[in-house]
Design an enzyme around this catalytic site. Structure first.
Site, PDB file in Angstrom:
ATOM      1  N   MET B   1       0.837  -1.179   0.000  1.00 41.40           N
ATOM      2  CA  MET B   1       0.000   0.000   0.000  1.00 41.40           C
ATOM      3  C   MET B   1       0.876   1.233   0.000  1.00 41.40           C
ATOM      4  O   MET B   1       1.018   1.893   1.032  1.00 41.40           O
ATOM      5  CB  MET B   1      -0.892   0.037   1.244  1.00 41.40           C
ATOM      6  N   PRO B   2       1.430   1.614  -1.127  1.00 41.62           N
ATOM      7  CA  PRO B   2       2.251   2.814  -1.097  1.00 41.62           C
ATOM      8  C   PRO B   2       1.469   4.056  -1.563  1.00 41.62           C
ATOM      9  O   PRO B   2       0.599   3.987  -2.431  1.00 41.62           O
ATOM     10  CB  PRO B   2       3.381   2.518  -2.083  1.00 41.62           C
ATOM     11  N   TYR B   3       1.814   5.154  -0.939  1.00 35.99           N
ATOM     12  CA  TYR B   3       1.324   6.477  -1.333  1.00 35.99           C
ATOM     13  C   TYR B   3       2.546   7.382  -1.398  1.00 35.99           C
ATOM     14  O   TYR B   3       3.371   7.381  -0.468  1.00 35.99           O
ATOM     15  CB  TYR B   3       0.321   7.000  -0.300  1.00 35.99           C
ATOM     16  N   LEU B  39      -2.170  -0.602  -6.203  1.00 34.39           N
ATOM     17  CA  LEU B  39      -2.242  -0.116  -4.826  1.00 34.39           C
ATOM     18  C   LEU B  39      -1.330   1.088  -4.609  1.00 34.39           C
ATOM     19  O   LEU B  39      -1.188   1.572  -3.497  1.00 34.39           O
ATOM     20  CB  LEU B  39      -1.894  -1.244  -3.854  1.00 34.39           C
TER      21      LEU B  39
ATOM     22  N   GLU C   7       5.084   6.798   1.577  1.00 40.29           N
ATOM     23  CA  GLU C   7       4.436   6.086   2.682  1.00 40.29           C
ATOM     24  C   GLU C   7       4.195   4.638   2.281  1.00 40.29           C
ATOM     25  O   GLU C   7       3.617   4.373   1.219  1.00 40.29           O
ATOM     26  CB  GLU C   7       3.116   6.759   3.064  1.00 40.29           C
TER      27      GLU C   7
END
Lengths: 72, 72, 72, 72, 72, 72
Positions: B1-3, B39, C7
């Site tokens: 789950m990278p942002y 994701l 993140e």
């Protein structure tokens, strides 16, 4: 390696006030932590009044009601 | 789950350059961490030159003095 | 003046993988935008699985159900 | 002391929808954590479609292809 | 309605230095913008040296090489 | 494409409360904006009491003085 983000409601902050904030924060960090100012970045983000909520209400609505964020 | 958030000064970054950044960061994370790209979200934030401070000065002032961020 | 925040869920990312991400993002920005790498900062933030929600569920719960973020 | 940032693609979110988000998030935090709403700030950030990447592509490109983010 | 995030490398910042930063930033904003300090929140985020990249290298590696962020 | 960051002081928030926040925010966005929940990510960031400043004081100091953030 400091990075500082300042988020404010967009309510007429001037270029000079922004410069005062940038200089002030950078000096504060340099003096408190002995950091090289060339490693300090400051980013100001002005937020529209419809986009900031306080106590569950848009700031634009609070301002219409005459409620300000001014220091008393 | 990278942002991923990319903050840049607003200095003429083109749509194609943004696409290159988005594709490049997503591929880098996919290949390095074996993450499903569906994701991975990347957000670019262009910052006005008056709103970015470096070494205690607004970037708009640095640019007026002829100081750039270009690679030497 | 670029600043990048990455993140990720905390799931065993190694020091070497972090270095690959930092080097890769910095090179990508340097090459795409011709920016001096000495003005590029990258910050990685690993997030606990209880603290990341996807589609309304904690990632820790998704992992317990055998749902991964791996590339297929 | 909660602070909430909501990032959305800029796709016609109305003032009323923003108020619904602000009120809803503030109430959720107040009720779940028993926090004084006067200590809760919510900031909405609308992001241009060229500036949001998903699975390595700009959302503007996805929308041109007819791919939406609508609930099915 | 100001919110300030200060990101620093985790290198022995003391509780007193944090208090100095929080007080200094709050006073700076109060004095520059005439904002009620009860609407100003400051959040400090200390980042591990493996997680901060500068010029494409982890700060932990830079420190091992004897390169500091100290003011000269 | 929504991304939500929730910052809270670290004061005993339970796993169940986090799940309530994640589910609640995701449902709120899905219902208000008709967004596919599989495109909504929520990240919770718990902040140490020494690292959050309110009105110029560390929250850890406020708590020592008996000042809470509880709803009255």
């Amino acid at each position: 390696m400091p990075y500082v983000k300042i988020e404010l409601t967009r309510e007429g902050v001037t270029r000079e006030q922004k410069q005062t904030l940038i200089k002030g924060v950078t000096d504060l960090i340099t003096n408190t932590l002995n950091k090289d100012p060339h490693l300090t970045h400051v980013v100001i983000n002005e937020v529209e009044l419809d986009d900031w909520g306080y106590a569950g209400e848009q700031v634009s609505v609070l301002r219409e009601k005459g409620i300000t964020a001014d220091k008393k």
